[in-house]
Structure formats: structure tokens, C-alpha cells
Scaffold this motif. Sequence first.
Motif, PDB file in Angstrom:
ATOM      1  N   THR A   1       0.858  -1.186   0.000  1.00 34.16           N
ATOM      2  CA  THR A   1       0.000   0.000   0.000  1.00 34.16           C
ATOM      3  C   THR A   1       0.899   1.242   0.000  1.00 34.16           C
ATOM      4  O   THR A   1       2.104   1.153   0.280  1.00 34.16           O
ATOM      5  CB  THR A   1      -0.889   0.048   1.255  1.00 34.16           C
TER       6      THR A   1
ATOM      7  N   GLY B   1       0.873   3.542   2.181  1.00 33.37           N
ATOM      8  CA  GLY B   1       1.337   3.693   3.567  1.00 33.37           C
ATOM      9  C   GLY B   1       2.560   2.826   3.846  1.00 33.37           C
ATOM     10  O   GLY B   1       3.504   3.248   4.511  1.00 33.37           O
TER      11      GLY B   1
ATOM     12  N   ALA C   1       6.362   3.966   4.642  1.00 32.72           N
ATOM     13  CA  ALA C   1       7.064   3.458   5.838  1.00 32.72           C
ATOM     14  C   ALA C   1       8.393   2.802   5.462  1.00 32.72           C
ATOM     15  O   ALA C   1       9.372   2.912   6.190  1.00 32.72           O
ATOM     16  CB  ALA C   1       6.167   2.478   6.581  1.00 32.72           C
TER      17      ALA C   1
ATOM     18  N   LYS D   1      10.894   2.984   8.438  1.00 35.03           N
ATOM     19  CA  LYS D   1      10.143   2.531   9.606  1.00 35.03           C
ATOM     20  C   LYS D   1       9.897   1.020   9.497  1.00 35.03           C
ATOM     21  O   LYS D   1       9.762   0.336  10.494  1.00 35.03           O
ATOM     22  CB  LYS D   1       8.804   3.275   9.700  1.00 35.03           C
ATOM     23  N   ILE D   2       9.774   0.541   8.272  1.00 31.76           N
ATOM     24  CA  ILE D   2       9.683  -0.907   8.027  1.00 31.76           C
ATOM     25  C   ILE D   2      10.996  -1.349   7.386  1.00 31.76           C
ATOM     26  O   ILE D   2      11.385  -0.818   6.348  1.00 31.76           O
ATOM     27  CB  ILE D   2       8.526  -1.257   7.060  1.00 31.76           C
ATOM     28  N   ASN D   3      11.672  -2.300   8.027  1.00 33.96           N
ATOM     29  CA  ASN D   3      12.921  -2.822   7.462  1.00 33.96           C
ATOM     30  C   ASN D   3      12.751  -4.212   6.865  1.00 33.96           C
ATOM     31  O   ASN D   3      13.539  -4.631   6.021  1.00 33.96           O
ATOM     32  CB  ASN D   3      14.008  -2.867   8.542  1.00 33.96           C
ATOM     33  N   PHE D   4      11.746  -4.923   7.352  1.00 36.94           N
ATOM     34  CA  PHE D   4      11.468  -6.270   6.839  1.00 36.94           C
ATOM     35  C   PHE D   4      10.002  -6.352   6.452  1.00 36.94           C
ATOM     36  O   PHE D   4       9.147  -5.791   7.140  1.00 36.94           O
ATOM     37  CB  PHE D   4      11.773  -7.332   7.902  1.00 36.94           C
ATOM     38  N   PHE D   5       9.736  -7.050   5.338  1.00 35.56           N
ATOM     39  CA  PHE D   5       8.351  -7.250   4.926  1.00 35.56           C
ATOM     40  C   PHE D   5       8.233  -8.689   4.432  1.00 35.56           C
ATOM     41  O   PHE D   5       8.992  -9.108   3.550  1.00 35.56           O
ATOM     42  CB  PHE D   5       7.975  -6.263   3.808  1.00 35.56           C
ATOM     43  N   ASN D   6       7.297  -9.421   4.992  1.00 35.82           N
ATOM     44  CA  ASN D   6       7.170 -10.857   4.686  1.00 35.82           C
ATOM     45  C   ASN D   6       8.531 -11.554   4.782  1.00 35.82           C
ATOM     46  O   ASN D   6       8.929 -12.304   3.884  1.00 35.82           O
ATOM     47  CB  ASN D   6       6.560 -11.077   3.299  1.00 35.82           C
TER      48      ASN D   6
ATOM     49  N   LYS E   1       4.658  12.639   0.426  1.00 39.12           N
ATOM     50  CA  LYS E   1       3.976  13.877   0.838  1.00 39.12           C
ATOM     51  C   LYS E   1       4.842  14.705   1.797  1.00 39.12           C
ATOM     52  O   LYS E   1       4.379  15.201   2.830  1.00 39.12           O
ATOM     53  CB  LYS E   1       2.596  13.574   1.435  1.00 39.12           C
TER      54      LYS E   1
END
Lengths: 334, 135
Positions: free
Chosen positions: B33, B35, B39, B44-49, B74
Motif C-alpha cells: 500500500t 502507507g 514506511a 520505519k519498516i525494514n522487513f516485509f514478509n 507527501k
Amino acid sequence: MFRNLFFIFLLLLPLFANESEDESSFYELGNGLQLGNLPLYIGGYASLDYKKSDDASRYRVDDIALMSYGNYDKFSYMAEFEFKEFYTFTQNDDKPNTTEKNTKLHTERLYLEYNINENYILRFGKYNTPIGYWNMLPVNVLRDTSSNPMSTELLFPKFITGAAASYTSYGDSDIVVDVLLQQNDAIDDSYNNYKMDSHYGVGVTYTKDDLSLKLNLGNFHNIEDKKRYSYAMISAKYTTQSIDISGELGTQKSEGEFTTKYAGYLQSVYNFSDQHLGIIRLESYDDKKNNEQDNIAIVGYTYRPLYPVALKAEYQLHSLHTNNQFLCSFSVMF
Amino acid sequence: MKKFPIILLLLFHPLLFSKEYAIISNKNINNLTRGEIKAIYLQKINFFNNLKMVPLNLSAKNKIRTSFEKKVLKMNINRLKSYWIKQHYLGHRPPITMKSQKSVQKFITNVDGAIGYVEIKNLQNGMNILYKWSD
């Protein structure tokens, strides 16, 4: 020996400075320096300040700090060592002048983080207590004024040594839940505002676009007076390109009695341009421990020739008139 | 009457000439997404799945980057500068910077978890579009 190496490194660091478009590859003031290709970054900050009150003038080299951080796979770390109130010269009107030197190197932050996944992070060690917004970025160069609001001094311990877990949900709005746990002696608590051996806390932050709201609740044991204290704080922050409005309001109790009935501030920062900022802050507190109640109006101006360099001046007008004072400071992050 | 097509052209000029951009990854990332993309770019997010995320930027003055920062993050350049200096204190680094859209796509092909942005007309085969925006 370690202290001398610390100073030599601080002096040499600007030699690596480079005006580069690629901010991730070369040193740029305020962004730290990567050592080779190692997952190791070095940076720091320093500040000088001057305070003029009714009966004294104080000149101070306050913070000189060196920090190192990096990450490997799901682990990351932060180590920060700092000279606090390194040199203070006070000119008194009605008593002899004083000079104080504090050459003890303090452990400001020392922690290890583990990223479980995109939502959960665990942290172990000493870190800034994640309460409100001000205490997250408490160093002179990053905050808006030379002074800190009294609410950040009175209500909760600035540092915690223990474990923390945070959960974050990302979407059109973000929600962060922080859980704090200390059940042990603190690492280097010599200039923490409370000496503790136990602290439990929870925080919830909601952020949507330019608005962020936060609630913190907690309880800690002060080893100096052997009492448990509970605190609650609500905070809000609204940030746009030209204006930042922030506020924090909290209370503290011990043994069923208010120890701080209320302490809070409301601050507005107006960006006249990228370099020039005007600040107005209103503060109020009722501190039962010291039997002191004060209302403060602060008018400040900050000049940032570059964002990591700040020249600040402020005047504080107190309802306790003897506390009226002028402050100015120079601070830099490298 | 002869002026009518010119007036139409002027009216629809922004639509006719607006550029389209995409945030891309290789086939190992399916869906993000706005968002989540924000991130990831703000670290703010370093790992995803369970995949280490590697956000890629183009150079500071690149027009695609300016558009990305304005429309997706933005945030303007000054707000981002102050953000990254605060993040330096918190132990986080800004995304790595690539010289061209071609090098972004080459990096993404070779590194699982890498995401970047390019102009859609320059999109190479094998790229997975995660999000689109236009000027």
C-alpha cells in the motif's frame, strides 16, 4: 586513554566531510559517517550554551557526544557515550565565581534491537524513554529551544534500562504500541532525573498525515526515596511545511497523592524560512514534591544555517519572577 | 472556430503531457500500500514478509524523486532533510541513491526486497508495478 581517543576522533571527523549529491554514500554534516563497508556508522553532537538569570551568568560546554550504530540482518544496535556539562563557568553577582569540570564519560544509550517482522521490534538495553514527543529527540540541536519543558523533567524518567517491545500497524494511518519493562539496575543512571530499579509503561501513538496523538501510562520505583510513582501523559503534534504545533500534558502520583498535579506545555514553531524559526511556548506545572507552581511564557528564535547547526536564543518569563532568564546556545550534529 | 482546438489543447495540456511513474520491485514482492511504501522509504519498516527491504532513491535533484517525495511521501526536501538528521540520532539511514532509472532496475532485478521508482515509459521487462502516480 579512551577519553583522548574520543577527542581525537571528534576533531578528525569533519575532515571526512564532502559536499555530495549522494547522501547515502559520502559524509555530509548531520548524517554521520560509515566506516568502510562495515555496518557501522559514527556520528555525534555537541552544544555550548549561555544562561543569564537575575543573579548569575552561566557559560557551559554542555554535551559532547559520540554515537555509533548499525545493523546486521534483523539485528541493529546503538551505542552513545557523552560528556555531560563538560565545562561550566558561573559568574555570580553576590558570591564568588565558580568553575566546574565534569570529565566523566557517560553511557547515554546502549541497546540492541531485533526486528521480528514488519510489525514487531524488540529492544534491550538503555534508551530514551519513549514518552511524549520531546523526550524522543532530547538533544539540543534537534529540539526547538535551548531549554526543555519542565514536564519532561518532572513526570517520568528520561532513560530506561530494560526491555521494550513495539507493535506498528501501517496504512492510511499508523498506530504504534510501545511496552516498556525494567526490573533491574540501570546502566549509568548518574544523570537520569530518577534513579530506578523498576519501571513498567505502555504507550499508544496514532498518526494520520500531519497529526499525531499519543498516550503514555507507567509506573516506576525510585530507589532514592523508595517510593513507587505512577504517571500519565497525553501528547499531540501537528506538523506542516510552515508550522509545528505540539503539546504535552501529564500528571504524577505516589501513594495516592499527587506528586506533580499537572505539568504541560503548548508550543508553536513558525518557519519563516528554512533557516529562520520563531518559537512560542507556554508552560505550566504544579510540582508538589518541591512545592513549586509556575507558569512560563517562552519566546525564542532559532537560526539554522544548515539543519544540523543551530543558533538559538530564548527569553523565559516566569510567574515565579526570580526564575526569569535569557538563554542562547550553539549546537551541531555531525 | 479555428481557435477551438487550441483552447482544448491548453485546457487538457496537463493531462496530455503529465508523466506517469511507478514504484517497482522484482517478482518477490506482490503488493504494497502507499502507507507501507512510505514506511519503507522512511525506514520505519525494514522487513516485509521476512524479506529485508532495500528502498532506492534517485539523486537529490532528480525530477522523478521530487515528484515521488511530493506525491507518495507527501514531504518536501527540507522536511525530509530534517527527518533524516533526526533519524541519524535514532540510528536509521536514508535509502541508498542510484544514478539512473536503468541502474535502479538492474539493482531490483538482482536484489530481492529492493524497491525503486521509474518513469513508466522507461520500464523494463520483468519489473513488478506496486504503485502508480502521475504529475
